[in-house]
Design a protein around this motif. Structure first.
Motif, PDB file in Angstrom:
ATOM      1  N   VAL A 188      70.999  34.491  52.792  1.00 38.86           N
ATOM      2  CA  VAL A 188      69.712  35.087  52.461  1.00 38.86           C
ATOM      3  C   VAL A 188      69.204  34.464  51.166  1.00 38.86           C
ATOM      4  O   VAL A 188      69.912  34.418  50.156  1.00 38.86           O
ATOM      5  CB  VAL A 188      69.804  36.617  52.298  1.00 38.86           C
ATOM      6  CG1 VAL A 188      68.437  37.197  51.949  1.00 38.86           C
ATOM      7  CG2 VAL A 188      70.332  37.251  53.574  1.00 38.86           C
ATOM      8  N   ASP A 189      67.977  33.982  51.191  1.00 38.39           N
ATOM      9  CA  ASP A 189      67.361  33.347  50.030  1.00 38.39           C
ATOM     10  C   ASP A 189      66.405  34.335  49.364  1.00 38.39           C
ATOM     11  O   ASP A 189      66.027  35.361  49.954  1.00 38.39           O
ATOM     12  CB  ASP A 189      66.584  32.109  50.507  1.00 38.39           C
ATOM     13  CG  ASP A 189      66.257  31.141  49.378  1.00 38.39           C
ATOM     14  OD1 ASP A 189      66.579  31.446  48.213  1.00 38.39           O
ATOM     15  OD2 ASP A 189      65.669  30.081  49.672  1.00 38.39           O
ATOM     16  N   ASP A 190      65.990  33.991  48.146  1.00 35.99           N
ATOM     17  CA  ASP A 190      64.889  34.740  47.530  1.00 35.99           C
ATOM     18  C   ASP A 190      63.592  34.406  48.267  1.00 35.99           C
ATOM     19  O   ASP A 190      63.455  33.325  48.858  1.00 35.99           O
ATOM     20  CB  ASP A 190      64.737  34.358  46.063  1.00 35.99           C
ATOM     21  CG  ASP A 190      65.900  34.837  45.203  1.00 35.99           C
ATOM     22  OD1 ASP A 190      66.662  35.702  45.671  1.00 35.99           O
ATOM     23  OD2 ASP A 190      66.047  34.314  44.077  1.00 35.99           O
ATOM     24  N   LYS A 191      62.652  35.326  48.228  1.00 36.70           N
ATOM     25  CA  LYS A 191      61.330  35.102  48.817  1.00 36.70           C
ATOM     26  C   LYS A 191      60.324  34.953  47.698  1.00 36.70           C
ATOM     27  O   LYS A 191      60.202  35.830  46.832  1.00 36.70           O
ATOM     28  CB  LYS A 191      60.931  36.258  49.722  1.00 36.70           C
ATOM     29  CG  LYS A 191      59.548  36.117  50.334  1.00 36.70           C
ATOM     30  CD  LYS A 191      59.202  37.326  51.203  1.00 36.70           C
ATOM     31  CE  LYS A 191      57.803  37.191  51.796  1.00 36.70           C
ATOM     32  NZ  LYS A 191      57.460  38.378  52.644  1.00 36.70           N
ATOM     33  N   VAL A 192      59.610  33.831  47.686  1.00 33.06           N
ATOM     34  CA  VAL A 192      58.562  33.622  46.691  1.00 33.06           C
ATOM     35  C   VAL A 192      57.223  33.985  47.302  1.00 33.06           C
ATOM     36  O   VAL A 192      56.973  33.726  48.487  1.00 33.06           O
ATOM     37  CB  VAL A 192      58.547  32.172  46.172  1.00 33.06           C
ATOM     38  CG1 VAL A 192      59.788  31.896  45.344  1.00 33.06           C
ATOM     39  CG2 VAL A 192      58.452  31.170  47.320  1.00 33.06           C
ATOM     40  N   VAL A 193      56.378  34.615  46.511  1.00 32.25           N
ATOM     41  CA  VAL A 193      55.071  35.082  46.982  1.00 32.25           C
ATOM     42  C   VAL A 193      53.977  34.397  46.174  1.00 32.25           C
ATOM     43  O   VAL A 193      54.027  34.388  44.927  1.00 32.25           O
ATOM     44  CB  VAL A 193      54.943  36.603  46.851  1.00 32.25           C
ATOM     45  CG1 VAL A 193      53.568  37.075  47.319  1.00 32.25           C
ATOM     46  CG2 VAL A 193      56.040  37.301  47.653  1.00 32.25           C
ATOM     47  N   TYR A 194      53.030  33.838  46.892  1.00 31.84           N
ATOM     48  CA  TYR A 194      51.852  33.205  46.291  1.00 31.84           C
ATOM     49  C   TYR A 194      50.615  33.994  46.710  1.00 31.84           C
ATOM     50  O   TYR A 194      50.596  34.592  47.806  1.00 31.84           O
ATOM     51  CB  TYR A 194      51.695  31.769  46.783  1.00 31.84           C
ATOM     52  CG  TYR A 194      52.742  30.801  46.279  1.00 31.84           C
ATOM     53  CD1 TYR A 194      52.463  29.955  45.208  1.00 31.84           C
ATOM     54  CD2 TYR A 194      53.973  30.716  46.898  1.00 31.84           C
ATOM     55  CE1 TYR A 194      53.419  29.050  44.749  1.00 31.84           C
ATOM     56  CE2 TYR A 194      54.935  29.823  46.452  1.00 31.84           C
ATOM     57  CZ  TYR A 194      54.653  28.993  45.377  1.00 31.84           C
ATOM     58  OH  TYR A 194      55.604  28.096  44.931  1.00 31.84           O
ATOM     59  N   ASP A 195      49.589  33.988  45.887  1.00 32.88           N
ATOM     60  CA  ASP A 195      48.328  34.599  46.319  1.00 32.88           C
ATOM     61  C   ASP A 195      47.138  33.777  45.835  1.00 32.88           C
ATOM     62  O   ASP A 195      47.257  32.916  44.955  1.00 32.88           O
ATOM     63  CB  ASP A 195      48.228  36.067  45.928  1.00 32.88           C
ATOM     64  CG  ASP A 195      47.835  36.297  44.466  1.00 32.88           C
ATOM     65  OD1 ASP A 195      47.664  35.322  43.712  1.00 32.88           O
ATOM     66  OD2 ASP A 195      47.710  37.471  44.071  1.00 32.88           O
ATOM     67  N   LEU A 196      46.019  34.063  46.449  1.00 28.74           N
ATOM     68  CA  LEU A 196      44.727  33.444  46.092  1.00 28.74           C
ATOM     69  C   LEU A 196      43.682  34.537  46.182  1.00 28.74           C
ATOM     70  O   LEU A 196      43.623  35.272  47.177  1.00 28.74           O
ATOM     71  CB  LEU A 196      44.403  32.311  47.067  1.00 28.74           C
ATOM     72  CG  LEU A 196      43.157  31.455  46.740  1.00 28.74           C
ATOM     73  CD1 LEU A 196      43.379  30.670  45.442  1.00 28.74           C
ATOM     74  CD2 LEU A 196      42.863  30.485  47.890  1.00 28.74           C
ATOM     75  N   LEU A 197      42.869  34.651  45.154  1.00 26.81           N
ATOM     76  CA  LEU A 197      41.832  35.681  45.107  1.00 26.81           C
ATOM     77  C   LEU A 197      40.477  35.082  45.369  1.00 26.81           C
ATOM     78  O   LEU A 197      40.227  33.896  45.071  1.00 26.81           O
ATOM     79  CB  LEU A 197      41.837  36.373  43.745  1.00 26.81           C
ATOM     80  CG  LEU A 197      43.143  37.001  43.287  1.00 26.81           C
ATOM     81  CD1 LEU A 197      42.939  37.664  41.916  1.00 26.81           C
ATOM     82  CD2 LEU A 197      43.660  38.003  44.307  1.00 26.81           C
ATOM     83  N   LYS A 198      39.585  35.907  45.896  1.00 22.28           N
ATOM     84  CA  LYS A 198      38.204  35.472  46.092  1.00 22.28           C
ATOM     85  C   LYS A 198      37.617  35.038  44.747  1.00 22.28           C
ATOM     86  O   LYS A 198      37.697  35.747  43.768  1.00 22.28           O
ATOM     87  CB  LYS A 198      37.387  36.610  46.680  1.00 22.28           C
ATOM     88  CG  LYS A 198      35.941  36.243  46.937  1.00 22.28           C
ATOM     89  CD  LYS A 198      35.185  37.415  47.564  1.00 22.28           C
ATOM     90  CE  LYS A 198      33.733  37.037  47.809  1.00 22.28           C
ATOM     91  NZ  LYS A 198      32.963  38.147  48.433  1.00 22.28           N
TER      92      LYS A 198
END
Length: 377
Positions: A366-376
Motif C-alpha cells: 500500500v502506497d501513500d495517496k497524493v492529492v492534487y487540485d485545481l480551482l476555477k
C-alpha cells in the motif's frame, strides 16, 4: 363496446394514438423488416403482409377484448409511424413496449407516444407502476425511457428471449406521480480540441487500442483493479460500461486522440461529480475528479497533460456558455506514480495533501495517496 370502437384516440397535437387497422399493414411490414427492429425486438423473421394482417385483424382485437394487451397505432405527419402497447402484468401493474418505423426516428415521436400512453394507463386503467424492459445495448429504447421519466433498475442477466437465445435486460419503472421528464442527466461528451489532442467518444473499431493501453506492467501495478491482460472482450465490456455511466449521469469518458490522424492514445475520466443534477447557478457544489490512462505509444509526448488542461478549461466554463460550471477538480494517485504526477503538475494542478497508506498497489503493498487540485480561475 367492441374493437375498434373501444380504443380511445389520444393526441398531443403532434402525435396521435389510435386503433390499429388492416390499412396499416404496409407500414407494419416495413417497420418489422427494418434492421433496427430486427436487432432489438423479437419480431418473427421472415415477416410479410400475411403476418401483419394476422396481427392487425386478429391478435390486437382479441387482446383488447380480453384486456391482455392495449396496442395503439402511432400516427405522425399523416402516416403510420409505429406502435405502442401496455401489457397488464397483474397486481395493478403493466409493461410498456414501443417501436417506430425508421423514417420517424429522431423526431421525438416515441417520447410523445409513450407520454400519451402513460397518462392513459395511469388515469383510465389505474395502473400503479409501469415497467420498461429492453435488451441491454438498445440505446434508442433507453433514451426514450429516460426522456419520459423512468427510473432505471438493475441489468438482469438472461432475462429476455429473442429467437431462441437469452439476452441481458435493462429494466426501469415509473409511477403515476412521477414527472414525464428525465430523472437524472444524460451526459454527452463534448468534442474538445487543442493543437495537440482531440477529445471525443471511443469507437467500436478501437477495442484493440483500448486493450493495448490497459495491458502493461504500469497499469497492473498502479491500477490493480484492471484485469490483466485486458483483452478484446474486456474492452467491449468497458465501451458499453462507459456509455452506460454517461447515460446514468455519472461519468464523462473521453478518448484522447491525435488531432491529425485520429489515432487513440488514452482516456480521461471525469467522475465523482458532487451533484447528480445538471449544474444550476446557486445549487451545484461543483467538485469532480479526473483519472487517466494512456497507450505506451503516447508516453512522454505531453498528450495527457494537454488533454487534462483542455477538459479542466471546459469543466470550469459556466454551463450557460457551453461548459459544465464546476468549481474544483481533483486528481489522486499513488505517491510513487511519477508519470501520473507529472501529468497533474504539467496541467497546473497543485499538490494539496497526502493520505498515508491509502493507495493499494498491484504487488500487494500500500502506497501513500497524493492529492492534487485545481480551482476555477
Amino acid at each position: 363496446m367492441e374493437f375498434p370502437a373501444q380504443v380511445p384516440v389520444l393526441s398531443d397535437g403532434v402525435v396521435t394514438l389510435r386503433a390499429p387497422s388492416p390499412s396499416d399493414a404496409a407500414g407494419v411490414v416495413a417497420q418489422c423488416n427494418d434492421p433496427v427492429s430486427i436487432r432489438w425486438t423479437g419480431v418473427p423473421q421472415p415477416y410479410g403482409e400475411e403476418q401483419a394482417l394476422a396481427w392487425l385483424s386478429t391478435s390486437i382485437p382479441a387482446a383488447w377484448t380480453a384486456e391482455t394487451g392495449f396496442v395503439f397505432a402511432i400516427d405522425y405527419d399523416g402516416r403510420f409511424a409505429g406502435s405502442v402497447e401496455l401489457r397488464p402484468e397483474g397486481g395493478g401493474n403493466a409493461e410498456i413496449a414501443f417501436g417506430l418505423s425508421g423514417w420517424a426516428r429522431g423526431s421525438g415521436v416515441a417520447k410523445r407516444a409513450v407520454r400519451l400512453l402513460l397518462d392513459w394507463g395511469f388515469t383510465s386503467r389505474g395502473y400503479s407502476v409501469v415497467h420498461w424492459r429492453a435488451y441491454a445495448g438498445n440505446w434508442g429504447s433507453r433514451r426514450v425511457a429516460w426522456a419520459t421519466g423512468f427510473h432505471f433498475g438493475a441489468t438482469i442477466p438472461g432475462m429476455l428471449e429473442q429467437r431462441g437465445a437469452r439476452h441481458d435486460a435493462w429494466t426501469g419503472w415509473i409511477g403515476p406521480k412521477d414527472k414525464r421528464e428525465p430523472q437524472t442527466p444524460w451526459f454527452v461528451n463534448p468534442v474538445l480540441e487543442t493543437p495537440r489532442v482531440r477529445l471525443r467518444d471511443w469507437r467500436e473499431d478501437e477495442l484493440d487500442r483500448m486493450s493495448e493501453a490497459r495491458t502493461n506492467d504500469a497499469t497492473a501495478h498502479f491500477l490493480p483493479f484492471i484485469r490483466q491482460p485486458f483483452d478484446l472482450a474486456a474492452s467491449r465490456w468497458l465501451l458499453g460500461h462507459v456509455r452506460l455511466q454517461a447515460a446514468q449521469g455519472l461519468r464523462f469518458n473521453w478518448c484522447v486522440a491525435d488531432p491529425d490522424t485520429d489515432v487513440a492514445f488514452g482516456n480521461v475520466t471525469l467522475f465523482r461529480l458532487s451533484d447528480p443534477v445538471p449544474p444550476v447557478e446557486g445549487n451545484f457544489p461543483g467538485e469532480g475528479e479526473l483519472g487517466y490512462w494512456g497507450h505506451p505509444e503516447g508516453a512522454g509526448r505531453g498528450l495527457m497533460s494537454a488533454a487534462v488542461r483542455r477538459i479542466a478549461e471546459w469543466y470550469f466554463t459556466p454551463a450557460a456558455e457551453g461548459g459544465f460550471g464546476g468549481k474544483r477538480l481533483f486528481i489522486g494517485t499513488a505517491a510513487s506514480n511519477q508519470a501520473a504526477r507529472r501529468v497533474a503538475e504539467a496541467a497546473g494542478f497543485e499538490h494539496v495533501g497526502t493520505e498515508r497508506a491509502a493507495f493499494p498497489l498491484g504487488d500487494g503493498t500500500v502506497d501513500d495517496k497524493v492529492v492534487y487540485d485545481l480551482l476555477k480561475g
